[in-house]
Design an enzyme around this catalytic site. Structure first.
Site: not given
Ligand code: F6P
Length: 541
Positions: A200, A206, A260-261, A346, A377, A506
């Protein structure tokens, strides 16, 4: 609202509501009374500690909490995510009626439809082989690079709809741990692989780090000039995507009013579309839209998300249950619990109300789970006999996709139903003892052993039953849970749509990287962090 919570607590006491077993014994029509249905989707909540008085109070709570008014604000584009000054309109992404949805005086639907159309063209181009890699070979594999909402949704739905998957093979890389991308790239041929960078913000460390590794993988094998043929991107930050060097006709946008979620319905759903095709993706959106209309119009007692949200609040704030288990009896819903974990935790893991005051009582519970029958199990022992009460949410389809394995599906159903029955009924000391003595155990030994075989029962569960896990049914199920989180968030009086709680870690990680790399001193960090940095540095090879 607190007065209603107190009334609920005293009504639970007065009516002995938590004796669910007794409630079943007293009323053979309990299932009819405490279940609700929307098309082929049935929600059975008769095995929770509700009765007429409690349900009436929960309805009052929804009234007092202003859930219906807030719901309308959400659907109509009011900036209910006030800490970020944003509307919350994932429902517009699946607004199949195409009625105007206004944000800042502008209808968002033309843009939503345009992106959907562009995604469809691209996805079908990849699926048909018309869009090829740099060396002219069709794409056989694609890798979604994203994390959080830009990963969990695509992974979960692609796995869930495996029976519809007739496009290229799907892979997902999320973790900054280089092991994730390294293990994935090992399986792939650069010439026939497409990478989708999904973020987003297009700043998430990452995703940007993994995208750079993927770029190097293509450039080293096929040359810099090949990169454009092997990348696509999904983001709200189109300027940042352009800087990464991805051609604009391979960039699919969405908007800041999509959390995002909550983004699986946007271009973040591109992996699913490539896997199952634009038509099935449309049915997935249809299912969510059907649930949106249901949520918006059905009276509370027939409204599945309302009921689920009210029960969630009841479990958390009246009965004080601190976790909930999500137990899909569907192997293809393997990642559904993890998906709901982000969606719920979240969204509702907040300690401050919309007035900036500490939350009264509790906000969201810990959400966790695994598919049945595997969980049986592993951790069900604690759900049945542990000292904490864990409300369980089961889900089961009447039909699988393997008619030749009908027997296995019936076994799955029997197990699902058996678990909720066992949780509710339990087994008394007398029953446990009788079972032992009937097998020839001496009376005093049976007295000694039987307590270990007692199940207290009265443990709550909700069961969802539906026909089959089609794209429509999956869209409907996800939307149901989204709206449940919304209802609970309104009742907790929090903003469910920001996530400031992820920021501090972060920021500290950014500051710690040069320390870990040995470029800066650890001075100023606490002694534990300093000790760990030194210990790791000494072990580094
Ligand atoms: O760190 C949490 C977050 O901001 C989530 O809300 C989001 O889904 C995820 O990181 C990934 O964010 P992006 O889509 O901006 O890479």
């Amino acid at each position: 609202m607190q007065a209603i919570v107190q009334q609920l607590k005293s009504t639970v006491e007065k009516t002995k509501a938590t004796d669910i077993r007794a409630a079943f014994a007293a009323d053979t029509g309990r299932f009819q009374k405490f279940s609700a249905r929307f098309d082929d989707l049935t929600m059975d909540y008769s095995k929770t500690a509700v009765n007429d008085e409690i349900l009436a109070l929960l309805e009052n709570l929804a009234e007092a909490g202003g859930v219906a008014a807030k719901r309308e604000e959400m659907f109509s584009g009011v900036s209910i995510n006030f800490t970020e000054g944003r509307a919350v309109l994932h429902t517009a992404l699946r607004n199949r009626s195409n009625s105007p949805v206004m944000v800042d005086g502008k209808d968002v639907m033309p843009d939503v439809n345009a992106v959907l159309e562009a995604m469809g063209k691209f996805a079908e181009g990849i699926r048909s082989g018309e869009l090829k890699g740099a060396t002219g070979k069709p794409i056989t594999d694609f890798v979604n690079i994203g994390i959080g909402g830009s990963d969990l949704g695509p992974v979960m739905v692609t796995l869930a709809l495996a029976p519809y998957h007739d496009g290229p093979r799907a892979h997902f890389v999320s973790n900054v741990d280089g092991a994730h991308i390294a293990d994935t790239l090992k399986l792939l041929n650069a010439e026939t692989t497409l990478f989708i960078v999904a973020s987003k913000t297009f700043t998430t460390i990452e995703t940007m780090t993994n995208a750079a590794s993927a770029r190097a993988f293509i450039a080293e094998r096929l040359g810099e000039g090949a990169v454009g043929h092997h990348f696509a991107a999904v983001s709200t930050a189109l300027d940042k995507v352009a800087a990464f060097g991805i051609d604009s006709d391979r960039v699919f946008g969405f908007w800041d009013w999509v959390g995002g979620r909550y983004s699986i319905w946007s271009a973040i759903g591109l992996p699913l579309m490539i896997a199952v095709g634009a038509e099935n993706f449309g049915k997935f959106l249809d299912g969510a839209h059907a649930m949106d209309s249901h949520f918006r119009t059905a009276p509370t007692r027939q409204n599945l998300p309302m009921l689920l949200g009210l029960l969630g609040f009841y479990h958390r704030n009246v009965l004080d249950y601190s976790t909930r288990a999500i137990l899909p009896y569907d192997q293809r819903l393997l990642r559904f619990p993890a998906y709901l974990q982000q969606l719920d935790m979240e969204s509702n893991g907040k300690g401050v109300t919309i007035d900036g005051k500490p939350v009264e009582g509790n906000s969201g519970p810990v959400v966790w789970g695994e598919p049945g029958t595997n969980g049986q199990h592993a951790f069900y022992q604690l759900i049945h006999q542990g000292t904490s009460i864990i409300p369980a949410e089961f889900m089961i389809a009447a039909n699988g996709f393997e008619p030749h394995l009908r027997h296995q599906h019936d076994l799955l159903i029997a197990n699902c139903l058996a678990q909720s029955e066992a949780l509710m009924k339990g087994r008394s000391f007398e029953e446990a003892k009788a079972q032992l003595t009937s097998k020839g155990m001496a009376d005093d030994r049976a007295d000694f052993i039987a307590p270990h075989r007692v199940f207290t029962g009265n443990r709550p569960s909700i069961t969802f039953v539906y026909d089959k896990l089609t794209p429509f049914a999956l869209g409907r199920l996800i939307a149901l849970y989204e709206h449940r989180v919304f209802v609970e968030g309104v009742l907790f009086r929090i903003n469910s749509f920001d996530q400031w709680g992820v920021e501090l870690g972060k920021e500290l990680a950014t500051g710690l990287l040069p320390v870990v790399e040995g470029k800066e001193s650890a001075e100023g960090h606490d002694s534990s962090t300093q000790g760990l940095v030194t210990t790791l540095a000494a072990l580094k090879s």
